[in-house]
Write a protein that holds these residues in place. Sequence first.
Motif, mmCIF file in Angstrom:
data_model
loop_
_atom_site.group_PDB
_atom_site.id
_atom_site.type_symbol
_atom_site.label_atom_id
_atom_site.label_comp_id
_atom_site.label_asym_id
_atom_site.label_seq_id
_atom_site.Cartn_x
_atom_site.Cartn_y
_atom_site.Cartn_z
ATOM 1 N N ASN A 178 0.816 -1.220 0.000
ATOM 2 C CA ASN A 178 0.000 0.000 0.000
ATOM 3 C C ASN A 178 0.846 1.265 0.000
ATOM 4 O OD1 ASN A 178 -2.412 -1.469 0.027
ATOM 5 N ND2 ASN A 178 -2.391 -1.624 2.266
ATOM 6 N N ASP A 179 2.126 1.143 0.315
ATOM 7 C CA ASP A 179 3.016 2.303 0.292
ATOM 8 C C ASP A 179 3.607 2.553 -1.097
ATOM 9 O OD1 ASP A 179 2.606 2.819 2.958
ATOM 10 O OD2 ASP A 179 4.346 1.660 3.636
ATOM 11 N N LEU A 180 3.319 1.656 -2.032
ATOM 12 C CA LEU A 180 3.867 1.775 -3.377
ATOM 13 C C LEU A 180 2.876 2.452 -4.315
ATOM 14 C CD1 LEU A 180 5.407 -1.797 -3.847
ATOM 15 C CD2 LEU A 180 6.636 0.302 -3.257
ATOM 16 N N VAL A 181 3.396 3.246 -5.232
ATOM 17 C CA VAL A 181 2.603 3.778 -6.343
ATOM 18 C C VAL A 181 3.146 3.114 -7.606
ATOM 19 C CG1 VAL A 181 1.943 5.809 -7.655
ATOM 20 C CG2 VAL A 181 2.253 5.980 -5.171
ATOM 21 N N VAL A 182 2.359 2.225 -8.175
ATOM 22 C CA VAL A 182 2.794 1.443 -9.328
ATOM 23 C C VAL A 182 2.426 2.189 -10.608
ATOM 24 C CG1 VAL A 182 2.634 -0.760 -10.532
ATOM 25 C CG2 VAL A 182 2.490 -0.686 -8.036
ATOM 26 N N LYS A 183 3.415 2.378 -11.477
ATOM 27 C CA LYS A 183 3.197 3.113 -12.719
ATOM 28 C C LYS A 183 3.408 2.202 -13.929
ATOM 29 C CE LYS A 183 4.426 7.551 -10.607
ATOM 30 N NZ LYS A 183 5.296 8.762 -10.676
ATOM 31 N N GLU A 184 3.958 2.739 -15.008
ATOM 32 C CA GLU A 184 4.032 2.016 -16.272
ATOM 33 C C GLU A 184 5.028 0.856 -16.220
ATOM 34 O OE1 GLU A 184 7.163 5.242 -16.519
ATOM 35 O OE2 GLU A 184 5.116 5.035 -15.766
ATOM 36 N N VAL A 185 4.779 -0.127 -17.099
ATOM 37 C CA VAL A 185 5.692 -1.259 -17.251
ATOM 38 C C VAL A 185 6.946 -0.791 -17.983
ATOM 39 C CG1 VAL A 185 6.029 -3.508 -18.349
ATOM 40 C CG2 VAL A 185 3.837 -2.961 -17.270
ATOM 41 N N ILE A 186 8.118 -1.143 -17.453
ATOM 42 C CA ILE A 186 9.377 -0.765 -18.110
ATOM 43 C C ILE A 186 10.210 -1.979 -18.504
ATOM 44 C CG2 ILE A 186 9.523 1.489 -17.010
ATOM 45 C CD1 ILE A 186 11.413 0.308 -14.954
ATOM 46 N N GLY A 187 9.715 -3.174 -18.173
ATOM 47 C CA GLY A 187 10.443 -4.378 -18.560
ATOM 48 C C GLY A 187 9.634 -5.618 -18.232
ATOM 49 N N THR A 188 9.810 -6.666 -19.025
ATOM 50 C CA THR A 188 9.117 -7.928 -18.781
ATOM 51 C C THR A 188 10.095 -9.077 -18.918
ATOM 52 O OG1 THR A 188 8.481 -8.105 -21.110
ATOM 53 C CG2 THR A 188 6.902 -7.064 -19.627
ATOM 54 N N GLY A 189 9.801 -10.163 -18.206
ATOM 55 C CA GLY A 189 10.636 -11.356 -18.270
ATOM 56 C C GLY A 189 9.789 -12.585 -18.056
ATOM 57 N N ALA A 190 10.442 -13.741 -17.995
ATOM 58 C CA ALA A 190 9.725 -15.004 -17.862
ATOM 59 C C ALA A 190 9.033 -15.117 -16.514
ATOM 60 C CB ALA A 190 10.690 -16.164 -18.062
ATOM 61 N N HIS A 191 9.657 -14.584 -15.480
ATOM 62 C CA HIS A 191 9.120 -14.752 -14.133
ATOM 63 C C HIS A 191 8.581 -13.471 -13.516
ATOM 64 C CE1 HIS A 191 10.408 -18.877 -13.724
ATOM 65 N NE2 HIS A 191 11.607 -18.557 -14.133
ATOM 66 N N ALA A 192 8.847 -12.312 -14.120
ATOM 67 C CA ALA A 192 8.469 -11.063 -13.467
ATOM 68 C C ALA A 192 8.240 -9.954 -14.485
ATOM 69 C CB ALA A 192 9.556 -10.645 -12.471
ATOM 70 N N THR A 193 7.506 -8.942 -14.041
ATOM 71 C CA THR A 193 7.298 -7.716 -14.807
ATOM 72 C C THR A 193 7.799 -6.550 -13.964
ATOM 73 O OG1 THR A 193 5.338 -8.636 -15.873
ATOM 74 C CG2 THR A 193 5.591 -6.250 -15.931
ATOM 75 N N VAL A 194 8.546 -5.633 -14.575
ATOM 76 C CA VAL A 194 9.119 -4.510 -13.845
ATOM 77 C C VAL A 194 8.347 -3.237 -14.174
ATOM 78 C CG1 VAL A 194 11.201 -3.178 -13.348
ATOM 79 C CG2 VAL A 194 11.384 -5.619 -13.918
ATOM 80 N N HIS A 195 7.929 -2.532 -13.127
ATOM 81 C CA HIS A 195 7.204 -1.274 -13.274
ATOM 82 C C HIS A 195 8.044 -0.127 -12.724
ATOM 83 C CE1 HIS A 195 3.060 -2.992 -14.002
ATOM 84 N NE2 HIS A 195 3.678 -4.055 -13.518
ATOM 85 N N GLU A 198 6.755 4.663 -7.327
ATOM 86 C CA GLU A 198 7.235 5.515 -6.241
ATOM 87 C C GLU A 198 7.069 4.789 -4.914
ATOM 88 O OE1 GLU A 198 5.443 9.342 -6.085
ATOM 89 O OE2 GLU A 198 6.128 9.951 -8.080
ATOM 90 N N TRP A 199 7.986 5.039 -4.027
ATOM 91 C CA TRP A 199 7.899 4.548 -2.660
ATOM 92 C C TRP A 199 8.394 5.662 -1.735
ATOM 93 C CZ3 TRP A 199 12.229 2.326 0.481
ATOM 94 C CH2 TRP A 199 11.786 1.875 1.717
ATOM 95 N N LEU A 200 7.537 6.100 -0.838
ATOM 96 C CA LEU A 200 7.865 7.201 0.059
ATOM 97 C C LEU A 200 8.307 8.436 -0.735
ATOM 98 C CD1 LEU A 200 9.810 5.225 2.824
ATOM 99 C CD2 LEU A 200 7.346 5.642 2.643
ATOM 100 N N HIS A 201 7.565 8.719 -1.814
ATOM 101 C CA HIS A 201 7.810 9.883 -2.677
ATOM 102 C C HIS A 201 9.190 9.827 -3.350
ATOM 103 C CE1 HIS A 201 4.161 11.968 -1.393
ATOM 104 N NE2 HIS A 201 4.434 11.548 -0.175
ATOM 105 N N MET A 202 9.677 8.633 -3.573
ATOM 106 C CA MET A 202 10.976 8.452 -4.223
ATOM 107 C C MET A 202 10.799 7.534 -5.433
ATOM 108 S SD MET A 202 14.472 7.044 -2.462
ATOM 109 C CE MET A 202 13.524 5.721 -1.664
ATOM 110 N N PRO A 203 11.379 7.887 -6.594
ATOM 111 C CA PRO A 203 11.245 7.004 -7.757
ATOM 112 C C PRO A 203 11.947 5.670 -7.525
ATOM 113 C CG PRO A 203 12.821 8.767 -8.205
ATOM 114 C CD PRO A 203 12.177 9.103 -6.899
#
Length: 460
Positions: A178-195, A198-203
Amino acid sequence: MEQPGTMAIQVPEYGTQAACTSRHASEPESSRGASADPRDLEEFMSWASRSPSVRQWLAQLSELCGARVQNEGERKLLQIEFDRLGISVPDSNENAHGEVKEHECPSIISSTSADEDWPDNDDEDEVSLDLDADGSIELSTSRDGSVAAGDYFLLQKRSSSLESVHSQIDRSFAISYNDLVVKEVIGTGAHATVHAGEWLHMPVAIKMFNTDVRSSARRAGRIHEMLLAECQVMSSLRHPNVLLYMGVVCNDVEHPLCIVSELFTGGSLSNWLEQNAFDPVTSLQIALKCARGMLYLHSRSVPLLHRDLKSDNILVDARADRVVISDFGLSVPEDEVALDNRIIGTVQTMAPEVMVGAAATPAADVFAFGVVLWELFTHRKAWEHVPAATIMYRVLEGNRLPLTCPDTDGADAVPEVARIPPAIRELIACMWHADPAQRPSFLTCTSTLSALCASHSALI
């Protein structure tokens, strides 16, 4: 992107899903998933033996192992690749021309990743099949992706697994989703997707692992193990050229498992090379920063082997001023590598000794870094459009990526190799030595690259 080792088959002809599902629905929850009803396997094998699509697929595989294989060496190399994919085609089901007999159904042995969901079909339920080597099957269906009452045991298993993972991770690194702000996808892989996020107002970058409550217990458990291993490794690393780990989300079943780390706006080195013009000084500076990060990993009290070093796993900022090694999902301390007898990594950067099953060593990471250097100075992808089995065959036969321009142009010609400075070309050749003991250490590589950076004339 689909991971090597994952096989997805469209199965519109398979008409016994309802029977399998209804039978499981009538069983006690405690019995489901623990061991499969052998009738399920019989029904599946009966369907597979009649399916034209499966017969065609198996015939193509057997043809590769038969008529198109020129010698025993090629057959062995193909068998190594099929073992990595988790495919077994018994010789007893092939005739002299490498064709599969239609009245027999070859065994299909699942790999460690063969339990991915099959592709969606507009006219069929989504089917997730988990076929283990011992013949056990786990089959579940859903149209909308919701968790059915019959899948409740999977939710319980994941909850138990999460508790185990969370108990083994330093609580000081725990992050609430709940402390995370999830934005656009920047990478994908076989096991994970990277977005980006922001966390604590930090990119930050948020790596979300691809699992949900409907994942098989075996696959979910494997992903949890990967998460735990990567967190344990990353939480102990502190170096300017190693990705900074900030924390992990793993304390509930309502949200995906996540690793939170610093954000690099330039993305992977692979993407950066595609989007930017070649500059020898910039390439050399990136190479030196990569080498420093790897030297740090190999200089720990127990050297840490990356085991999947490649341009996709190196991150840069927009101007490539900052460069870090990332993705430690396959990393392992050198004194533990003997406990893992899998052939893992990426074929394009894999050392020849690893291809044939030898345990990885620091020299295997050096071999992979040689491929990264080649890409840095050519701005080309290593072994582009070459099948994995062909790469293995060529490397094991002593062939390498070209370091000089051929006299005549051919299909494999890479004119960009003319950009590689002689000193870099010589270093790469040493890094690709067939004998791991003859390859330079990262200390030697870093010293050589530092000297070249101090004297740009060496780039001419």
